[in-house]
Design an enzyme around this catalytic site. Structure first.
Site, PDB file in Angstrom:
ATOM      1  CG  HIS A  23      -2.986  -3.818   1.092  1.00 19.07           C
ATOM      2  ND1 HIS A  23      -2.350  -3.813   2.169  1.00 19.07           N
ATOM      3  CD2 HIS A  23      -3.538  -2.770   0.961  1.00 19.07           C
ATOM      4  CE1 HIS A  23      -2.367  -2.515   2.881  1.00 19.07           C
ATOM      5  NE2 HIS A  23      -3.095  -1.884   2.024  1.00 19.07           N
ATOM      6  CD  GLU A  32      -2.009  -0.247  -2.344  1.00 20.50           C
ATOM      7  OE1 GLU A  32      -1.684   0.671  -1.919  1.00 20.50           O
ATOM      8  OE2 GLU A  32      -3.000  -0.969  -2.501  1.00 20.50           O
ATOM      9  CG  HIS A  33       1.149  -0.524   1.395  1.00 22.00           C
ATOM     10  ND1 HIS A  33       1.458   0.063   2.556  1.00 22.00           N
ATOM     11  CD2 HIS A  33      -0.018  -0.553   1.119  1.00 22.00           C
ATOM     12  CE1 HIS A  33       0.152   0.541   2.966  1.00 22.00           C
ATOM     13  NE2 HIS A  33      -0.667   0.180   2.040  1.00 22.00           N
ATOM     14  CD  GLU A  49      -3.679  -0.146   5.487  1.00 28.05           C
ATOM     15  OE1 GLU A  49      -4.800   0.029   4.439  1.00 28.05           O
ATOM     16  OE2 GLU A  49      -2.600  -0.604   5.063  1.00 28.05           O
TER      17      GLU A  49
END
Length: 401
Positions: free
Chosen positions: A29, A32-33, A109
């Site tokens: 993740h 991806e960021h 998040e």
């Protein structure tokens, strides 16, 4: 799709949270960021500005089994979109300052997810189901794991997984296939073929977990092991979930909400992975009716092992087929679907073949799957809220065992 004026395209990789090592939870993740934080050719602002100047939009997503980078633009701007997408996938730069900032964003998040009980409860139940496997971990990672990640960690994960044998370039809309192939040869020829994905199948466990929170509702999920999407029974298990909790005519909605008024929202759905799956039954109730929901829902689930009516199977079948066909009318959904299908099966199945498999499921098939799912099985149950009046997990599990 000659009737539309847009193109959706992107690159999908068969690499997600389940492909992380034990000390890498959250790394897929984070990668991806970081793809949007700058490349060798563009700054983070330039990545966003080029797409938005053409009126398009761009995003990415990380799931348990895939990571996707995609854009949607007007049909004459697809080459720009492909140029930007291929740049962020092929040429990311993991600058130290950007990495520190983005880790801070992801920590927020994670905090937001912890503050969202109807998200948190699903993370908890998945961990109960597969506690010793990456499928049981949160895609976002934990504050401890995210804080320690370095640029070297990102580069190593990317080198291991972002190879040609694990990637698909997918597009749908007003686009010429041959032109896309030509562009791919030009921009993606530097990707090494690499090796296929090696994955371990998790052992299903089960158990009970509760997080006490000062909330007006108790959010709870009961979960059960189901087949993966390579198993032919995957169509029947989706139909069973729909019969139980797939809409306003479903058994759970009618019994729990309409007849008893125990909740506002209740549903059942299946999360299917390559080699396993999980059926999850959710409801948000008042604290003093949480135990009653457990009893009623258990009765509803166990009743499905004895009787499935043809009419309710037909309704579930119509819902599943309509959902599939309707999604094909959206270029974004179609690009996503054909990419994931190719990664999963090595081909894009004909829609007619999928519909035929859905049509082939009988009431006896659904009853058999209900028995396999609910009878003599281990229950995973998670709850978030004021759980003081909740039914004991071992008592609930005994109903199924």
């Amino acid at each position: 799709m000659a009737h539309v004026e847009t193109v959706s395209l992107g690159m999908w990789t068969r690499a997600g949270a389940r492909d992380e090592a034990d000390n890498e939870n959250g790394l897929a993740h984070l990668l991806e960021h970081m793809a949007f934080k700058g490349t060798r050719n563009r700054s983070a602002f330039e990545i966003a500005a080029e797409i938005e100047a053409a009126g398009g939009d761009m995003n990415a997503s990380t799931s348990m089994e895939t990571t996707a980078y995609y854009a949607r633009v007007l049909r004459n701007d697809w080459q720009l979109a492909f140029e930007v997408i291929s740049d962020i996938v092929m040429n990311p730069v993991f600058a130290a300052d950007d990495l520190a900032l983005e880790k801070g964003v992801i920590l927020q998040e994670i905090a937001a997810a912890q503050d969202t009980p109807d998200d948190l409860v699903f993370d908890l139940v998945q961990n109960l189901a597969w506690p010793d496997h990456s499928l049981g971990r949160d895609i976002l990672g934990t504050p401890a794991t995210v804080k320690k990640f370095s640029a070297d960690n990102l580069a190593a994960y990317r080198a291991r997984h972002y190879t040609g044998s694990r990637m698909v370039l997918s597009a749908a809309g007003r686009i010429d296939h041959d032109a896309l192939v030509e562009a791919a040869h030009e921009r993606l020829s530097g990707i090494e073929h690499g090796e296929g994905t090696s994955r371990t199948t998790p052992d299903y466990s089960g158990g009970d977990a509760a997080r006490k929170r000062p909330l007006d509702q108790v959010h709870q999920v009961m979960a059960f092991s189901t087949p993966g999407y390579h198993d032919d029974d995957v169509y029947g298990i989706h139909l069973l979930a729909s019969i139980l909790g797939g809409g306003m005519s479903s058994r759970l909605f009618q019994e729990v909400r309409e007849r008893r008024g125990l909740c506002y929202s209740t549903f059942a759905h299946v999360s299917a992975f390559a080699d396993t799956g999980l059926m999850q039954v959710y409801a948000g109730t008042a604290p003093d009716t949480a135990a009653e929901f457990c009893k009623v829902a258990t009765d509803v689930l166990l009743a499905s092992t004895q009787d499935i009516e043809q009419a309710e199977l037909d309704r579930a079948r119509a819902q599943l087929k309509a959902s599939l066909v309707m999604s094909l009318e959206s270029p974004s959904s179609r690009a996503d679907q054909i990419a994931r299908q190719y990664l999963a099966y090595g081909k894009v199945p004909e829609v007619a073949d999928i519909l035929a498999k859905v049509d082939a499921v009988t009431t006896d098939d659904v009853k058999r799957l209900a028995s396999a799912t609910f009878s003599g099985t281990s229950l995973s149950r998670a709850a978030v809220g004021d759980t003081s009046l909740l039914a004991q997990g071992d008592e609930l599990a005994a109903r199924f065992a």
